[in-house]
Design a protein around this motif. Sequence first.
Motif, short mmCIF file in Angstrom:
data_model
loop_
_atom_site.label_atom_id
_atom_site.label_comp_id
_atom_site.label_asym_id
_atom_site.label_seq_id
_atom_site.Cartn_x
_atom_site.Cartn_y
_atom_site.Cartn_z
N GLU A 35 0.84 -1.21 0.00
CA GLU A 35 0.00 0.00 0.00
C GLU A 35 0.87 1.26 0.00
O GLU A 35 0.54 2.24 -0.67
N LEU A 36 1.97 1.22 0.72
CA LEU A 36 2.93 2.32 0.65
C LEU A 36 3.46 2.45 -0.77
O LEU A 36 3.64 3.57 -1.28
N GLY A 37 3.68 1.33 -1.42
CA GLY A 37 4.11 1.33 -2.82
C GLY A 37 3.14 2.10 -3.70
O GLY A 37 3.55 2.88 -4.57
N HIS A 38 1.84 1.89 -3.47
CA HIS A 38 0.83 2.65 -4.23
C HIS A 38 1.02 4.15 -4.03
O HIS A 38 0.96 4.93 -4.98
N ALA A 39 1.23 4.55 -2.79
CA ALA A 39 1.40 5.98 -2.50
C ALA A 39 2.64 6.53 -3.19
O ALA A 39 2.64 7.65 -3.71
N LEU A 40 3.71 5.74 -3.22
CA LEU A 40 4.97 6.22 -3.77
C LEU A 40 4.99 6.24 -5.30
O LEU A 40 5.63 7.11 -5.89
N ILE A 41 4.28 5.31 -5.93
CA ILE A 41 4.25 5.35 -7.40
C ILE A 41 3.24 6.38 -7.90
O ILE A 41 3.32 6.82 -9.03
N ASP A 42 2.30 6.76 -7.03
CA ASP A 42 1.37 7.86 -7.32
C ASP A 42 0.64 7.67 -8.65
O ASP A 42 0.55 8.59 -9.45
N LEU A 98 -4.81 -1.61 -14.57
CA LEU A 98 -4.95 -1.92 -13.14
C LEU A 98 -3.93 -2.99 -12.74
O LEU A 98 -3.26 -2.86 -11.71
N LEU A 99 -3.78 -4.00 -13.56
CA LEU A 99 -2.78 -5.04 -13.29
C LEU A 99 -1.37 -4.43 -13.29
O LEU A 99 -0.55 -4.78 -12.44
N GLN A 100 -1.09 -3.52 -14.20
CA GLN A 100 0.21 -2.86 -14.24
C GLN A 100 0.45 -2.03 -12.98
O GLN A 100 1.56 -2.02 -12.43
N ILE A 101 -0.57 -1.34 -12.51
CA ILE A 101 -0.45 -0.54 -11.28
C ILE A 101 -0.17 -1.45 -10.09
O ILE A 101 0.70 -1.16 -9.26
N GLU A 102 -0.91 -2.54 -10.00
CA GLU A 102 -0.70 -3.48 -8.89
C GLU A 102 0.70 -4.09 -8.95
O GLU A 102 1.36 -4.23 -7.92
N SER A 103 1.15 -4.44 -10.14
CA SER A 103 2.50 -4.98 -10.30
C SER A 103 3.55 -3.97 -9.87
O SER A 103 4.54 -4.31 -9.20
N ALA A 104 3.36 -2.72 -10.25
CA ALA A 104 4.31 -1.66 -9.88
C ALA A 104 4.34 -1.45 -8.36
O ALA A 104 5.40 -1.23 -7.78
N THR A 106 -3.02 6.05 -9.68
CA THR A 106 -4.24 5.38 -9.24
C THR A 106 -5.31 5.32 -10.33
O THR A 106 -6.22 4.52 -10.25
N ASP A 107 -5.19 6.16 -11.35
CA ASP A 107 -6.20 6.19 -12.40
C ASP A 107 -5.83 5.21 -13.51
O ASP A 107 -4.66 5.07 -13.85
N TYR A 108 -6.85 4.58 -14.05
CA TYR A 108 -6.64 3.68 -15.18
C TYR A 108 -7.89 3.69 -16.05
O TYR A 108 -8.99 3.97 -15.57
N THR A 109 -7.70 3.41 -17.32
CA THR A 109 -8.83 3.39 -18.25
C THR A 109 -9.09 1.99 -18.80
O THR A 109 -10.11 1.77 -19.41
N GLN A 110 -8.16 1.07 -18.58
CA GLN A 110 -8.34 -0.30 -19.03
C GLN A 110 -7.94 -1.26 -17.92
O GLN A 110 -7.08 -0.94 -17.09
N ASP A 111 -8.55 -2.42 -17.93
CA ASP A 111 -8.27 -3.42 -16.89
C ASP A 111 -6.79 -3.78 -16.83
O ASP A 111 -6.24 -3.98 -15.75
#
Length: 141
Positions: free
Chosen positions: A54-61, A71-77, A63-68
């Motif tokens: 979850e900290l990783g989500h904050a640091l990569i900044d 979302l997988l790329q964001i979670e992987s990052a 959160t928006d996506y237009t295709q499924d």
Amino acid sequence: MPKSKKNALNSLLTRLRADYPNLEFLAGERFLFHPPATIYYEVNSDDYLSLLHELGHALIDKTDYTQDIELLQIESAAWAKAKELCAKYHLTFDESYAESRLDSYRDLLHYNSLCPNCGLNGYEDEHQTYHCPLCGASWQG
């Protein structure tokens, strides 16, 4: 939970609060990043990997996506950032745990792409609509 594990998570939280003063770490019902700057963690958990994810989500900044697939790329990052954070804080990164969490997104992507008419995998356009190359059906994932 054994005291040593709870103390270890509390110790990590103390370090994270010091290292990331612009972020707020709050006890919650589940691990969650709430943009722009709040990370919730399960108070009775010793799951430092989910906390660092979850900290990783904050640091990569991102959160928006237009295709499924995005979302997988964001979670992987976010998991890749969690791996970096594990190294920084001298913690063990469990690759299989991260992959099992990513599997839920892969499964969702696969499920969303299945044509409701013929069952073939379709493709998603930039408007979050899937299309079947076999039967021509269109649907929302």
